[in-house]
Enzyme design. Sequence first.
Site, PDB file in Angstrom:
ATOM      1  N   ASP A  66       2.323   1.956   3.382  1.00 41.05           N
ATOM      2  CA  ASP A  66       3.341   1.053   3.956  1.00 41.05           C
ATOM      3  C   ASP A  66       4.751   1.568   3.728  1.00 41.05           C
ATOM      4  OD1 ASP A  66       1.163  -0.661   4.249  1.00 41.05           O
ATOM      5  OD2 ASP A  66       1.651  -1.788   2.424  1.00 41.05           O
ATOM      6  N   ASP A  69     -10.491 -11.858  11.322  1.00 37.54           N
ATOM      7  CA  ASP A  69      -9.488 -11.866  10.265  1.00 37.54           C
ATOM      8  C   ASP A  69      -8.090 -11.977  10.863  1.00 37.54           C
ATOM      9  OD1 ASP A  69      -8.589 -11.632   7.669  1.00 37.54           O
ATOM     10  OD2 ASP A  69      -8.745  -9.456   7.597  1.00 37.54           O
ATOM     11  N   HIS A  93     -10.706 -14.238   4.047  1.00 42.19           N
ATOM     12  CA  HIS A  93     -11.946 -13.524   3.722  1.00 42.19           C
ATOM     13  C   HIS A  93     -13.028 -14.496   3.258  1.00 42.19           C
ATOM     14  CE1 HIS A  93      -9.477  -9.590   2.898  1.00 42.19           C
ATOM     15  NE2 HIS A  93      -9.269 -10.108   4.097  1.00 42.19           N
ATOM     16  N   HIS A 106       0.880  -1.175   0.000  1.00 37.26           N
ATOM     17  CA  HIS A 106       0.000   0.000   0.000  1.00 37.26           C
ATOM     18  C   HIS A 106       0.913   1.219   0.000  1.00 37.26           C
ATOM     19  CE1 HIS A 106      -2.153  -3.043   2.451  1.00 37.26           C
ATOM     20  NE2 HIS A 106      -3.280  -2.509   2.015  1.00 37.26           N
ATOM     21  N   ASP A 124      -5.394 -13.474   9.703  1.00 41.80           N
ATOM     22  CA  ASP A 124      -4.278 -13.392   8.743  1.00 41.80           C
ATOM     23  C   ASP A 124      -3.079 -14.243   9.168  1.00 41.80           C
ATOM     24  OD1 ASP A 124      -5.630 -11.690   7.040  1.00 41.80           O
ATOM     25  OD2 ASP A 124      -4.678  -9.862   7.768  1.00 41.80           O
ATOM     26  N   ASP A 166      -0.517 -12.656   2.442  1.00 41.97           N
ATOM     27  CA  ASP A 166      -1.130 -11.605   3.258  1.00 41.97           C
ATOM     28  C   ASP A 166      -1.317 -12.189   4.654  1.00 41.97           C
ATOM     29  OD1 ASP A 166      -2.319  -9.408   4.219  1.00 41.97           O
ATOM     30  OD2 ASP A 166      -3.993  -9.348   2.824  1.00 41.97           O
ATOM     31  N   GLU A 213     -10.779  -7.188  -4.159  1.00 40.40           N
ATOM     32  CA  GLU A 213     -10.532  -8.247  -3.167  1.00 40.40           C
ATOM     33  C   GLU A 213     -11.739  -8.341  -2.245  1.00 40.40           C
ATOM     34  OE1 GLU A 213      -6.745  -7.995  -1.075  1.00 40.40           O
ATOM     35  OE2 GLU A 213      -7.711  -8.831   0.700  1.00 40.40           O
TER      36      GLU A 213
HETATM   37  C1  XLS Z   1      -7.381  -6.614   4.698  1.00 42.85           C
HETATM   38  C2  XLS Z   1      -6.902  -6.879   3.352  1.00 42.85           C
HETATM   39  C3  XLS Z   1      -5.801  -5.941   2.860  1.00 42.85           C
HETATM   40  C4  XLS Z   1      -5.706  -5.993   1.366  1.00 42.85           C
HETATM   41  C5  XLS Z   1      -4.924  -4.888   0.767  1.00 42.85           C
HETATM   42  O1  XLS Z   1      -8.116  -7.386   5.288  1.00 42.85           O
HETATM   43  O2  XLS Z   1      -6.527  -8.205   3.284  1.00 42.85           O
HETATM   44  O3  XLS Z   1      -4.605  -6.252   3.462  1.00 42.85           O
HETATM   45  O4  XLS Z   1      -5.190  -7.205   0.913  1.00 42.85           O
HETATM   46  O5  XLS Z   1      -5.444  -3.664   1.093  1.00 42.85           O
HETATM   47 CA    CA Z   2      -7.275 -10.565   5.846  1.00 40.19          CA
HETATM   48 CA    CA Z   3      -5.701  -9.284   1.565  1.00 42.42          CA
END
Ligand code: XLS
Ligand code: CA
Ligand code: CA
Length: 435
Positions: free
Chosen positions: A102, A305, A269, A99, A307, A337, A230
């Site tokens: 970042d 979420d 997601h 991003h 991740d 991610d 996404e």
């Molecule tokens: C957040 C998203 C984000 C996207 C990019 O949940 O996964 O990280 O991949 O903005």
């Molecule tokens: Ca995520």
């Molecule tokens: Ca993502």
Amino acid sequence: MEYFSDVKKINYMGKDSKNLLSFKHYNPEEIILGKKMKDHLKFAMSYWHTLTAGGTDQFGDATLIREWDNLSPMEKSKARVKAGFEFMEKLGIEYFCFHDKDIAPEADTLEEYFKNLNEIVDLIEAEMKRTGIKLLWGTSNMFSNPRFVHGAGTSCNADVFAWAAAQVKNALDITKRLNGEGYVFWGGREGYETLLNTDMKLELDNLARLLKLSVEYAKEIGFEGQFYIEPKPKEPTKHQYDFDVATVMNFLRTYGLEKKFKMNIEANHATLAGHTFQHELRLARINGVFGSVDANRGDLLLGWDTDQFPTDVYDATLAMYEILMAGGFKEGGLNFDAKVRRASLDSIDLFYAYIGGMDTFAKGLKVAAKLIEDKVFENFIEKRYESYKVGIGKEIVEEKVSLKDLSDYALKLKEIKNCSGRQEVLENILNSYIY
Ligand code: XLS
Ligand code: CA
Ligand code: CA
């Protein structure tokens, strides 16, 4: 300066190696279905989770202490570039995603922010040249700053819409400059908390407007990368407009954008939406909108979420099966991610995490390739639907019969005979390919 001096280049050592800093399955040059493993998988590093995440959560501050933490904002950003490229080189990762936020510190004015970004992009460009590492996709963070409290493209405040447009414009310029293969729109705060204060129609129309303007601008500057949406059903808002693949496809078709966007599908997601990762990939595949992947996993016991790095070979196999069946990655790739847990305090944990994710998908790729070569599921599925190849089934598929024709046909039927779905044995066969 070397940022990860306790780690040397990570090599493939085979599955019997006891070296924790080696690949057991990821053998980049190995040929699978006529293509190098690394070109099938197109692994990418996520800049945010790898270089900027500090381990904060709703209950606690940062726990992950990094070399660059005490530097001034610009120096910190520069150190992260160097560290990021060292990290990718050591792992043999050939792509990254980021991003705007970042890579460089935000500022009070957009002008200053863009100036910061440009300075860091110079450095990134030089590192890309030095290493041959490429940009998989760029994106803009339009959700962290307080100005995006009501969303970006869907904000009730037109000035915020304009600010978001400026950020997207600049992020597209950067992505083009760095030869990015794609550009991602993830929903951010494009959703709502309550319909009591929300003009849903205007918000959706405006979201589409922002996307249209972006597509037009990309054309203007000659950016030919792939645009992605996404999907995500919730977090940070209660209801995100890009709920899942099906919802996004409907949105794109409503606004005539379906030819311009593909899907960047994230495992975590998918599960938040109540689907499997495979389901979302399959839906994208059969609709011709499969694009890229954000690989990670959630925790079914937590339900948010999280991740986490993907370690489930079963899921990775089914994901790679869908990806191969969709013709593999073209502009897209496999972006991790994913973030290390808050208590995984050391930099070396980042290496363990990526090694685990890369090995999991490498193993998944090998198994999926074998399943496809042997047509394990295709043969079964073909047989399961064979009634549509002849007789009345063929006529249904060719749309040659009316409802009345079918009724006349059914009235003459004496007995209906169904075949077993054989789920258990198929699962056993799948396991036998994994073991
Ligand atoms: C957040 C998203 C984000 C996207 C990019 O949940 O996964 O990280 O991949 O903005
Ligand atoms: Ca995520
Ligand atoms: Ca993502």
